[in-house]
Every structure is written in structure tokens, then in C-alpha cells.
Design an enzyme around this catalytic site. Structure first.
Site, PDB file in Angstrom:
ATOM      1  N   GLY A 111      33.710  26.640 -14.702  1.00  0.00           N
ATOM      2  CA  GLY A 111      33.473  26.145 -13.356  1.00  0.00           C
ATOM      3  C   GLY A 111      32.298  26.767 -12.647  1.00  0.00           C
ATOM      4  CD  GLU A 119      34.457  12.392 -20.763  1.00  0.00           C
ATOM      5  OE1 GLU A 119      33.968  12.056 -21.852  1.00  0.00           O
ATOM      6  OE2 GLU A 119      34.686  13.586 -20.456  1.00  0.00           O
ATOM      7  CD  GLU A 167      27.589  18.508 -13.746  1.00  0.00           C
ATOM      8  OE1 GLU A 167      27.309  19.469 -14.497  1.00  0.00           O
ATOM      9  OE2 GLU A 167      28.750  18.185 -13.457  1.00  0.00           O
ATOM     10  N   PRO A 197      27.960  28.472 -23.458  1.00  0.00           N
ATOM     11  CG  PRO A 197      28.826  30.037 -24.929  1.00  0.00           C
ATOM     12  CD  PRO A 197      28.379  29.883 -23.525  1.00  0.00           C
TER      13      PRO A 197
END
Length: 429
Positions: free
Chosen positions: A311, A66, A339, A269
Site C-alpha cells: 500500500g 482490478e 498511477e 517487488p
């Protein structure tokens, strides 16, 4: 808000009564790695920084997906002179935002939805505008913003059929809360219809912001180093995995390494604090495992490389020849496939993708993603794509076409927000 429904009054009373137990809940979450111990006071509405001067917009998203989807909105608002406060509820999202927020924006953890915590949060930050992403409709937050006259906009809104049925059980509460939303900008016509039927007065179909969100970045030096390390090896990625999916990834690796002895499997994970458990499980299966947090690139003997640094998923999408998107072989609802599509990585997924039904339907229908039902089908699909690069290129071209076709939600969202920005600018004159 007039004529507050009994159910809403009971909810507010229950949350007030539950507040003394909130520290116990937060402590338990901290022990499981789900809270940042140094910033846990933020969950009680305690700020860790002074409020900046000038106009402040508050944007909230539940977690990684989100908050990434609203990054372009954050950037545009900072360009228009706003300071942007971004809140979320997970440690992983905080880590991602620390790397990706533009100048003029900063992160805090969202307060729990108790009246006092929300009041403390709003007393300090005093936002001029509030935008919440997808389905983060917390009653005490909505009521408090309404009382303060802060415009509330739902962006990238969604309302699943399951949630719709739950809200229908309390129609007066739904109408009272949704009536406080100035504008609801939804992903699909179905979302718009459900929100309108529940009482949202101004609903507009804007499309899915995730199609317009930037692809996840990758550090160029690290990418070049790892490309050298894995050159010539078949590589696949199990991304955003949950529970048994880590075991499935190891099982798939063992099935495939008979054919490709130098196979490298990346496992990322969804919750990085589980990484050591994944490593132990892999080693119990006789596989050579390494954690990314150890600081080393995968060596020639590494079979399972566990991504436990936040990240960095964009790095592994770029390195892998095929990616399985987790949360989909068990009934978790799946994760965002857009993505990897933007990074031209062939996409595999399980049957449980209700969090992204329309997105996966578009990809699957165009041949841009491939569904599998179990571990054996996953192994077979990976084998197909590892040995048939042309098939993978066809899938990535189809997926890129879907992304192009469904883009444009960002501009439609910004157009809907613009009147509120203009009103604030006029008030400053």
C-alpha cells in the site's frame, strides 16, 4: 440457464471432484506467501463476519489493479446505501484494500470456484447485485448467480485476442456463460466486439476505469521524512518487478553509480514476500540493501531500498525522478502505468505489455512513456532522464494529457448500473 453444454457440466464435475485437494493447494500457496494463513477458510467460502442487514453489493477483482480500479464504484455504492462486499484473490490486494476501502465496505478473499464453496459463500452473503472486474469470469460463480437471480454486471471488461481464441474452441459454453451477464461494460471497442461475438447479449463500451481511479496515496509524514532523507540524490524506482527484473534493477544501479555515486534505487517487488531474496541478491552484488519493513528511511549509504510494505507504492512514485514499470521486460504482460502518470513520474517500460496494450500505446504515442528492450536500454533511458529534467517534464505533461483524454469511464459505468439500483429502491417501497 437451459441446455447446459457438456463442457460446462464436465467443468463443474471436475471442480467438485478436485475439491478434496483444495486444502493441499491452499497450503502450498500459503507456504509461498500467496495466502493469508489466518483467513484461508475464506477461500473455501467460509465467512469471517456476519452478513450486514440491508442491501449488499458484491464487487470482485482478481488482484491489486482490478480492485483499485473499482474503488470509485465502491464509494458511490456505499453513498447510495449499499453495504459493499469486496473480494479478491491475492494477499497484496487485501493489504491495499485494508487501507483504502471507504466506510460501509469490507473485504473477504474470493472462494475457489468449486460448486460447494461458491454455494456456501452465496448462502451466507446473499448479494443483491454482483459486479466483476475485467475478465474474472468463473463458471461456477456465474451459474450460481444466475440460478439465484442475482444481476451480474461485468465492469471494465476486457477480452484479449488470446482469450477470445480459447473461448472460440467451446462456443456453446461461451454463449451459455456470457448469456448470464446482464450487462458487459468493456474498456475498448475490440473487447466489446469479442464479447459480443462469443455471445454476451448486452455489451456497452464504457472505457477504462483505471483512468478514473484515484492516484495511490502517501502518508504525508512519511513522505516529508523520506524527502528529507533523499534530498539531492538521484532516485529511480523499479515498480512491480518480477523475477529477473530485480537482477536487472541491480545491474542498472551498478551501471549508473559510476556516474552518480550517490544513486538510490527503489525496488518494489510485485510480491513483497520475495523481498528478502532481492536483498540477498543485491548484497551478493556488493550493494548496500535495506528493507522498508525494517522501519528505517534510506540512509546515506543505502543503495538499494526494497519496498516490502503493501500500500505504499504511491510514496515511491512521488519520491522517484523516474519509474520503470515491471512485468514488462519478461513476458508477464506489464502493469498499470496510469498511477505514476497521475503522480507526474516519468514512465519507462519493457516490450511485454499485452495486459495493457491500448494504455501503453496511448502513452507511447503521445510521448508520455518510453519503451526499452533490455537492461542496457533501461540504464541509458534512466540516465537520460536523470540528467535532463526538462525531458522528464515533457513526458509527464504528455502522460497527464492522455489520462485526461481517456477519462470518463466511471460516469458511464455508473449510468449503466443505475437502473439496477433504482429497481432495488422501487422494490423497497
Amino acid at each position: 440457464m437451459t441446455g447446459t453444454p457438456l463442457t460446462l457440466r464436465l467443468y463443474r464435475a471436475a471442480m467438485s471432484l478436485a475439491e478434496p485437494f483444495a486444502p493441499l493447494l491452499l497450503a502450498a500457496r500459503r507456504r509461498r506467501g500467496k495466502e493469508d494463513g489466518e483467513r484461508i477458510a475464506e477461500r473455501r467460502g467460509v465467512a469471517n463476519a456476519p452478513r450486514p442487514a440491508g442491501r449488499l453489493a458484491w464487487l470482485h477483482g482478481a488482484s491489486v489493479g482490478e480492485t483499485i480500479s473499482i474503488l470509485p464504484i465502491i464509494e458511490r455504492l456505499t453513498q447510495r446505501g449499499f453495504t459493499v462486499l469486496v473480494t479478491s484473490g491475492t494477499v497484496t490486494s487485501a493489504g491495499v484494500l485494508a487501507e483504502r476501502l471507504p466506510p460501509g465496505a469490507f473485504h473477504q478473499f474470493a472462494p475457489l470456484d468449486t460448486p460447494r464453496y461458491i454455494r456456501r459463500f452465496l448462502d451466507h452473503w446473499q448479494p443483491d447485485l454482483a459486479l466483476v472486474a475485467e475478465s474474472e469470469l468463473w463458471p461456477n460463480m456465474i451459474v450460481a448467480l444466475e440460478k439465484r437471480g442475482v444481476p451480474l454486471i461485468l465492469v471494465n471488461g476486457r477480452m484479449s485476442e488470446r482469450s477470445f481464441r480459447r473461448w472460440q474452441r467451446a462456443p456453446k459454453t461461451a454463449r451459455a456463460l456470457l448469456g448470464c451477464i446482464d450487462v458487459a461494460l468493456t474498456q475498448t471497442p475490440a473487447d466489446a466486439e469479442r464479447l459480443a461475438r462469443l455471445g454476451a447479449p448486452r455489451v456497452t463500451i464504457a472505457g477504462n476505469l483505471k483512468f478514473d481511479a484515484p492516484a495511490p496515496p502517501a502518508d504525508t509524514q512519511t513522505l516529508a521524512l523520506m524527502q528529507g532523507q533523499v534530498s539531492g540524490r538521484p532516485v529511480w524506482l523499479a515498480a512491480s518487478t518480477h523475477g529477473v527484473e530485480d537482477e536487472i534493477a541491480c545491474y542498472v544501479h551498478m551501471q549508473l553509480k559510476e556516474r552518480w555515486p550517490d544513486l538510490l534505487t527503489f525496488i518494489a517487488p510485485r510480491h513483497p514476500h520475495r523481498a528478502e531474496d532481492v536483498a540477498r541478491m543485491a548484497e551478493e552484488e556488493g550493494l548496500e540493501a535495506m528493507l522498508r519493513s525494517e522501519g528505517y528511511a534510506p540512509g546515506s549509504a543505502t543503495e538499494i531500498y526494497i519496498v516490502d510494505v503493501m500500500g505504499e507504492l504511491g510514496l515511491y512514485f512521488r519520491l522517484a525522478q523516474v519509474a520503470f514499470i515491471g512485468g514488462s521486460l519478461l513476458n508477464h504482460g506489464g502493469h498499470n502505468p496510469i498511477e505514476p502518470a497521475k503522480l507526474r513520474t516519468p514512465i519507462l517500460h519493457g516490450p511485454h505489455v499485452h495486459n495493457f496494450n491500448d494504455v501503453y500505446a496511448a502513452f507511447d504515442g503521445a510521448g508520455g512513456a518510453m519503451p526499452v528492450t533490455d537492461a542496457d536500454e533501461l540504464a541509458e533511458a534512466i540516465a537520460t532522464l536523470l540528467q535532463d529534467a526538462a525531458r522528464g517534464r515533457e513526458m509527464t505533461r504528455a502522460a497527464a494529457g492522455v489520462v485526461d483524454r481517456y477519462g470518463g469511464a466511471l460516469e458511464r459505468t455508473l449510468q449503466a448500473i443505475e437502473p439496477y439500483i433504482l429497481q432495488m429502491e422501487l422494490e423497497r417501497l
